[in-house]
Design a protein around this motif. Structure first.
Motif, mmCIF file in Angstrom:
data_model
loop_
_atom_site.group_PDB
_atom_site.id
_atom_site.type_symbol
_atom_site.label_atom_id
_atom_site.label_comp_id
_atom_site.label_asym_id
_atom_site.label_seq_id
_atom_site.Cartn_x
_atom_site.Cartn_y
_atom_site.Cartn_z
ATOM 1 N N ASN A 42 46.178 41.009 33.030
ATOM 2 C CA ASN A 42 47.030 41.599 34.083
ATOM 3 C C ASN A 42 46.202 42.548 34.955
ATOM 4 O O ASN A 42 45.002 42.724 34.706
ATOM 5 N N GLY A 43 46.831 43.148 35.948
ATOM 6 C CA GLY A 43 46.107 44.014 36.865
ATOM 7 C C GLY A 43 45.669 45.318 36.216
ATOM 8 O O GLY A 43 44.631 45.896 36.570
ATOM 9 N N THR A 44 46.454 45.785 35.262
ATOM 10 C CA THR A 44 46.135 47.033 34.575
ATOM 11 C C THR A 44 44.882 46.851 33.711
ATOM 12 O O THR A 44 43.982 47.707 33.733
ATOM 13 N N THR A 45 44.804 45.735 32.990
ATOM 14 C CA THR A 45 43.607 45.499 32.168
ATOM 15 C C THR A 45 42.389 45.272 33.062
ATOM 16 O O THR A 45 41.269 45.632 32.683
ATOM 17 N N GLU A 88 38.083 49.574 43.453
ATOM 18 C CA GLU A 88 39.218 49.395 44.362
ATOM 19 C C GLU A 88 40.427 48.845 43.605
ATOM 20 O O GLU A 88 40.313 47.821 42.933
ATOM 21 N N ASP A 89 41.555 49.518 43.742
ATOM 22 C CA ASP A 89 42.809 48.964 43.238
ATOM 23 C C ASP A 89 43.440 48.179 44.394
ATOM 24 O O ASP A 89 44.067 48.747 45.289
ATOM 25 N N ALA A 90 43.222 46.861 44.362
ATOM 26 C CA ALA A 90 43.708 45.989 45.438
ATOM 27 C C ALA A 90 44.901 45.158 44.963
ATOM 28 O O ALA A 90 45.172 44.076 45.498
ATOM 29 N N ALA A 91 45.630 45.683 43.979
ATOM 30 C CA ALA A 91 46.733 44.936 43.356
ATOM 31 C C ALA A 91 47.812 44.525 44.358
ATOM 32 O O ALA A 91 48.561 43.582 44.120
ATOM 33 N N GLU A 92 47.889 45.263 45.493
ATOM 34 C CA GLU A 92 48.956 44.984 46.464
ATOM 35 C C GLU A 92 48.401 44.459 47.789
ATOM 36 O O GLU A 92 49.111 44.473 48.788
ATOM 37 N N ALA A 93 47.137 44.046 47.804
ATOM 38 C CA ALA A 93 46.517 43.823 49.122
ATOM 39 C C ALA A 93 45.617 42.597 49.200
ATOM 40 O O ALA A 93 44.633 42.592 49.944
ATOM 41 N N PHE A 116 42.629 43.136 41.106
ATOM 42 C CA PHE A 116 43.847 42.537 41.661
ATOM 43 C C PHE A 116 44.874 42.292 40.563
ATOM 44 O O PHE A 116 44.523 42.181 39.388
ATOM 45 N N SER A 117 46.135 42.198 40.987
ATOM 46 C CA SER A 117 47.218 41.865 40.055
ATOM 47 C C SER A 117 47.898 40.590 40.531
ATOM 48 O O SER A 117 48.028 40.351 41.738
ATOM 49 N N PHE A 118 48.320 39.771 39.579
ATOM 50 C CA PHE A 118 49.099 38.569 39.895
ATOM 51 C C PHE A 118 50.442 38.615 39.186
ATOM 52 O O PHE A 118 50.949 37.606 38.691
ATOM 53 N N ASN A 178 55.821 39.752 41.313
ATOM 54 C CA ASN A 178 56.233 40.194 42.661
ATOM 55 C C ASN A 178 55.046 40.464 43.586
ATOM 56 O O ASN A 178 55.229 40.958 44.689
ATOM 57 N N LYS A 179 53.846 40.136 43.160
ATOM 58 C CA LYS A 179 52.681 40.373 44.021
ATOM 59 C C LYS A 179 52.493 39.202 44.993
ATOM 60 O O LYS A 179 53.218 38.211 44.916
ATOM 61 N N VAL A 180 51.510 39.329 45.894
ATOM 62 C CA VAL A 180 51.340 38.341 46.965
ATOM 63 C C VAL A 180 51.191 36.928 46.405
ATOM 64 O O VAL A 180 51.810 35.975 46.888
HETATM 65 C C1 LIG Z 1 50.998 46.031 40.244
HETATM 66 C C2 LIG Z 1 50.007 47.118 40.334
HETATM 67 C C3 LIG Z 1 49.087 47.380 39.302
HETATM 68 C C4 LIG Z 1 49.171 46.760 37.942
HETATM 69 O O1 LIG Z 1 49.184 45.398 37.867
HETATM 70 P P1 LIG Z 1 49.891 44.663 36.621
HETATM 71 O O2 LIG Z 1 49.457 43.250 36.794
HETATM 72 O O3 LIG Z 1 51.344 44.856 36.732
HETATM 73 O O4 LIG Z 1 49.319 45.263 35.374
HETATM 74 C C5 LIG Z 1 48.125 48.344 39.515
HETATM 75 N N1 LIG Z 1 48.074 49.039 40.666
HETATM 76 C C6 LIG Z 1 48.942 48.847 41.657
HETATM 77 C C7 LIG Z 1 48.818 49.668 42.895
HETATM 78 C C8 LIG Z 1 49.955 47.890 41.521
HETATM 79 O O5 LIG Z 1 50.853 47.720 42.496
#
Ligand SMILES: *Cc1c(COP(=O)(O)O)cnc(C)c1O
Length: 472
Positions: free
Chosen positions: A165-168, A262-267, A286-288, A291-293
């Protein structure tokens, strides 16, 4: 209508895959002579599969005799009589019994408008089945490597490391950079808590700084002010699809010899200048999430241009197990792997990412066109050299009635969400705060409106009437 017509010789699996492409969840089944012989819904197929029919069952074997049709000669009253909450689509046939069109019930004003909805209407099902049938359902298999290669290429980076996931992904990046006890990592006040949590999980100390008022992203001046002898890294967050000022941030990082994660989870796909976010720092994450892109259900990815970091992250992702000697561990690693089934979904999603981004951008524009005249909504800005993407259509409600607006939307069956609470306002994180004034103001006014492929002009006008009635 092409994808709504299905030969009776097809199997349930063929029918399911065909149905994905029309997004209508219904098929008109025809005989060899093109005559309509039945109607098959997604609900029918799910029930049949649950009742032990195989994917290879022929459609002709399970058709029911009771289905509705209308002809061109029928009048409006007859059309309406055929439609019901259970039957939303009815085929129109000609004198030879061939399907020439269909009628569809209008969406009711009371139907719920969801905040987001994953678009799984491409090759997702086919690729998942392939992964499943190959029996490579864990974290080895062709889709993992394909997804890593293709997504890292999309980000203009050399390497991709898929994660659970994006957190890991964020945690993996921090640990691979050797960030831990005694180190400070600078993070913006306005973000999802996963950003700061991973810094804490790495054993480091977060330092929360304020955002820029206009872009809602971390303020480079505040970063510079917050730097101490213990600062090791900056974690810029491209919030709500808006790229941070990466020129200024990379300059500060070089000057003070800091890492950038870079936390690009939303971009996904947002750009600063000519470069894609995720490619500026040492690692982009990145996160998938659904609800992400783009989504893989749960999932994430680290992208990097460094071979050394790539190798380190791969090692740590897989228990820290030596590549040369199996079951020999040089590091206490993690299991942060993505499965082949998730990657299969990711590959299908990635095929349509440009179309998805363009669709979200058009929707954002439509919201602006239809709501701007009310004067109380300040939509997210796009200011060169930043090219933002639309993750969720987001705006500030500047007349102080954000919470009332949220409540009225909910009462009228429209999902919406407030911005994240500033980290500094939560007792858990308060002690890490360096500065937060703009974050407080933006977070209080911020709202994200329904952003999914089903949102229509009618839905936006429904939101407009709520605004007119209760807010402006
Ligand atoms: C969604 C998100 C994460 C975490 O991603 P997960 O896949 O839910 O673990 C981290 N940072 C931001 C800014 C997010 O929006």
């Amino acid at each position: 209508m092409k994808n709504m017509i299905c030969s009776e010789e097809k199997t349930l699996l063929d029918a399911l895959i065909l149905m994905r492409h029309s997004k209508k969840n219904i098929l008109f089944v025809i005989k060899e002579n093109k005559k309509l012989c039945g109607v098959l819904s997604l609900g029918d197929i799910i029930l049949l599969l649950l009742r032990d029919h195989g994917f290879d069952t022929k459609v002709s074997k399970i058709l029911r005799p009771d289905y509705h049709v209308v002809t061109r000669k029928d009048n409006h009253a007859r059309y309406l009589a055929k439609l019901s909450p259970e039957v939303k689509i009815v085929p129109v046939i000609d004198a030879q019994g061939r399907v020439v069109d269909y009628i569809e019930s209008q969406k009711k004003v009371s139907t719920r408008v969801p905040m987001s909805e994953p678009d799984l209407y491409g090759e997702e099902l086919r690729y998942v089945l392939k992964a499943f049938l190959s029996t490579w359902i864990s974290s080895t298999g062709e889709y993992i490597q394909k997804f890593e290669e293709e997504f890292s290429r999309f980000c203009d980076t050399r390497y991709g490391i898929a994660t659970s996931n994006g957190t890991t992904a964020l945690h993996l990046a921090l640990v691979a950079l050797g960030i831990g006890k005694g180190d400070e990592v600078i993070v913006p006040d306005l973000t999802f808590a996963a950003s700061i949590n991973t810094i804490i999980h790495a054993g480091a100390t977060p330092v929360i700084v304020d955002i820029e008022k206009d872009h809602w992203t971390i303020d480079p001046h505040e970063i510079e002010k917050a730097i101490t002898s213990r600062t090791r890294a900056i974690m810029p967050v491209h919030i709500y699809g808006q790229p941070c000022n990466m020129d200024a941030i990379m300059k500060i990082a070089r000057k003070h010899r800091l890492f950038v994660v870079e936390d690009a989870a939303e971009a996904h796909g947002a750009q600063f200048g000519k470069r894609t976010v995720g490619s500026f720092g040492d690692v982009g994450c990145f996160s998938f999430y659904a609800n992400k892109v783009i989504t893989t259900g749960e999932g994430g990815m680290c992208v990097t241009n460094s071979k050394k970091l790539h190798d380190k992250m791969k090692l740590l992702r897989d228990h820290g197990m030596s590549k040369k000697k199996k079951y020999w561990h040089d590091e206490a690693g993690f299991n942060y792997r993505m499965t082949n089934i998730q990657a299969a979904i990711g590959c299908a999603q990635l095929e349509r990412i440009e179309a998805t981004l363009a669709r979200n951008q058009r929707l954002n524009k439509r919201y602006e066109e239809l709501l701007s005249d009310l004067g109380c909504l300040e939509f997210q800005k796009t200011v060169a050299p930043r090219t933002r993407i639309t993750w969720l259509v987001s705006a500030l409600l500047t007349n102080g009635k954000r919470d009332l607006f949220l409540r009225k939307l909910l009462e009228n069956n429209v999902d919406a969400r407030p911005f994240f609470y500033p980290l500094s306002t939560m007792p858990l994180y308060k002690k890490y705060t360096f500065s937060n004034a703009n974050s407080l103001a933006v977070s209080r006014q911020g709202i994200s409106l329904p952003t999914n492929f089903n949102v229509s002009d009618d839905d936006i006008l429904r939101i407009k009437s709520i605004l007119k009635r209760h807010i402006v």
